[in-house]
Design an enzyme around this catalytic site. Sequence first.
Site, PDB file in Angstrom:
ATOM      1  N   GLY A  45       0.839  -1.190   0.000  1.00  0.00           N
ATOM      2  CA  GLY A  45       0.000   0.000   0.000  1.00  0.00           C
ATOM      3  C   GLY A  45       0.875   1.243   0.000  1.00  0.00           C
ATOM      4  O   GLY A  45       2.000   1.208   0.525  1.00  0.00           O
ATOM      5  N   GLN A  50       3.204   9.958   1.036  1.00  0.00           N
ATOM      6  CA  GLN A  50       4.484   9.241   1.077  1.00  0.00           C
ATOM      7  C   GLN A  50       5.356   9.516  -0.145  1.00  0.00           C
ATOM      8  O   GLN A  50       6.521   9.148  -0.164  1.00  0.00           O
ATOM      9  CB  GLN A  50       4.249   7.730   1.206  1.00  0.00           C
ATOM     10  CG  GLN A  50       3.593   7.342   2.528  1.00  0.00           C
ATOM     11  CD  GLN A  50       3.424   5.842   2.627  1.00  0.00           C
ATOM     12  OE1 GLN A  50       2.449   5.293   2.158  1.00  0.00           O
ATOM     13  NE2 GLN A  50       4.402   5.172   3.225  1.00  0.00           N
ATOM     14  N   CYS A  98       5.974   0.082   7.415  1.00  0.00           N
ATOM     15  CA  CYS A  98       5.595   1.216   6.581  1.00  0.00           C
ATOM     16  C   CYS A  98       6.811   1.629   5.751  1.00  0.00           C
ATOM     17  O   CYS A  98       7.922   1.708   6.294  1.00  0.00           O
ATOM     18  CB  CYS A  98       5.132   2.366   7.464  1.00  0.00           C
ATOM     19  SG  CYS A  98       4.667   3.846   6.545  1.00  0.00           S
ATOM     20  N   LEU A  99       6.599   1.918   4.478  1.00  0.00           N
ATOM     21  CA  LEU A  99       7.723   2.289   3.609  1.00  0.00           C
ATOM     22  C   LEU A  99       8.359   3.613   4.062  1.00  0.00           C
ATOM     23  O   LEU A  99       9.507   3.882   3.735  1.00  0.00           O
ATOM     24  CB  LEU A  99       7.272   2.387   2.153  1.00  0.00           C
ATOM     25  CG  LEU A  99       6.793   1.070   1.528  1.00  0.00           C
ATOM     26  CD1 LEU A  99       6.325   1.297   0.098  1.00  0.00           C
ATOM     27  CD2 LEU A  99       7.871   0.001   1.572  1.00  0.00           C
ATOM     28  N   HIS A 140      -4.381   1.565   7.802  1.00  0.00           N
ATOM     29  CA  HIS A 140      -2.993   2.048   7.814  1.00  0.00           C
ATOM     30  C   HIS A 140      -2.809   3.143   6.762  1.00  0.00           C
ATOM     31  O   HIS A 140      -2.282   4.221   7.056  1.00  0.00           O
ATOM     32  CB  HIS A 140      -2.037   0.867   7.557  1.00  0.00           C
ATOM     33  CG  HIS A 140      -0.595   1.267   7.446  1.00  0.00           C
ATOM     34  ND1 HIS A 140       0.358   0.860   8.344  1.00  0.00           N
ATOM     35  CD2 HIS A 140       0.056   2.061   6.539  1.00  0.00           C
ATOM     36  CE1 HIS A 140       1.534   1.385   7.995  1.00  0.00           C
ATOM     37  NE2 HIS A 140       1.373   2.106   6.896  1.00  0.00           N
ATOM     38  N   GLU A 141      -3.268   2.862   5.537  1.00  0.00           N
ATOM     39  CA  GLU A 141      -3.064   3.827   4.444  1.00  0.00           C
ATOM     40  C   GLU A 141      -3.889   5.095   4.637  1.00  0.00           C
ATOM     41  O   GLU A 141      -3.413   6.200   4.389  1.00  0.00           O
ATOM     42  CB  GLU A 141      -3.384   3.192   3.087  1.00  0.00           C
ATOM     43  CG  GLU A 141      -2.493   2.021   2.695  1.00  0.00           C
ATOM     44  CD  GLU A 141      -1.004   2.316   2.805  1.00  0.00           C
ATOM     45  OE1 GLU A 141      -0.595   3.473   2.609  1.00  0.00           O
ATOM     46  OE2 GLU A 141      -0.257   1.377   3.125  1.00  0.00           O
ATOM     47  N   HIS A 144      -2.470   7.703   6.847  1.00  0.00           N
ATOM     48  CA  HIS A 144      -1.498   8.610   6.227  1.00  0.00           C
ATOM     49  C   HIS A 144      -2.192   9.886   5.724  1.00  0.00           C
ATOM     50  O   HIS A 144      -1.599  10.962   5.725  1.00  0.00           O
ATOM     51  CB  HIS A 144      -0.809   7.930   5.033  1.00  0.00           C
ATOM     52  CG  HIS A 144       0.310   7.015   5.413  1.00  0.00           C
ATOM     53  ND1 HIS A 144       1.431   7.441   6.101  1.00  0.00           N
ATOM     54  CD2 HIS A 144       0.498   5.690   5.195  1.00  0.00           C
ATOM     55  CE1 HIS A 144       2.251   6.415   6.288  1.00  0.00           C
ATOM     56  NE2 HIS A 144       1.714   5.333   5.751  1.00  0.00           N
TER      57      HIS A 144
END
Length: 184
Positions: A45, A50, A98-99, A140-141, A144
Amino acid sequence: MILPIYIYGQPVLRKVAEDITPEYQGLKELIENMFETMYKADGVGLAAPQIGLPIRVVVIDLDVYADEHPEFKDFRKAYINPHILEKKSEEISIEEGCLSLPGIHEPVKRKNRIRVKYMDENFTEHEEEIEGYLARVIQHEFDHLEGKMFIDHLSPLRKQMIKGKLTNMLKGKVGCSYKVKTIK
Ligand code: NI
């Protein structure tokens, strides 16, 4: 085009992202770039903040889990202007990463069932009830887009234990295989 992923410390990760309109220029290309960037970093995701854009766009691809979860075969979706309407059921704890937080993996408690509304890339509206692992990834996404990161959900003790890693990120010391953008 592969874009650099913004790392913890970048102010854009703490902004509340804005809805976009159908007139938004280059949305299709942006979505393609987000998928490409996410695949390159082995993520499932990615949210627009991000890659440095404070707008409500998220991409998710769960095909990598298709062996265990056949319902995720070819699951590849872009969510435009998404909002969580309701969180239901009990909370369960699953490890997340998380990236934008390379090297940190911690269990996070989240609801197992949610109701969401969003638009697809053609700006058609959808309202859905989602449960299980997809509900996890979506929460989670979508976090953001509210300027939140998964570490915000951790206990003070767990936060203390990852402090060193976070400090390194702020200093630009990040060890990962994909292109990143730190504040230093
Ligand atoms: Ni993330």
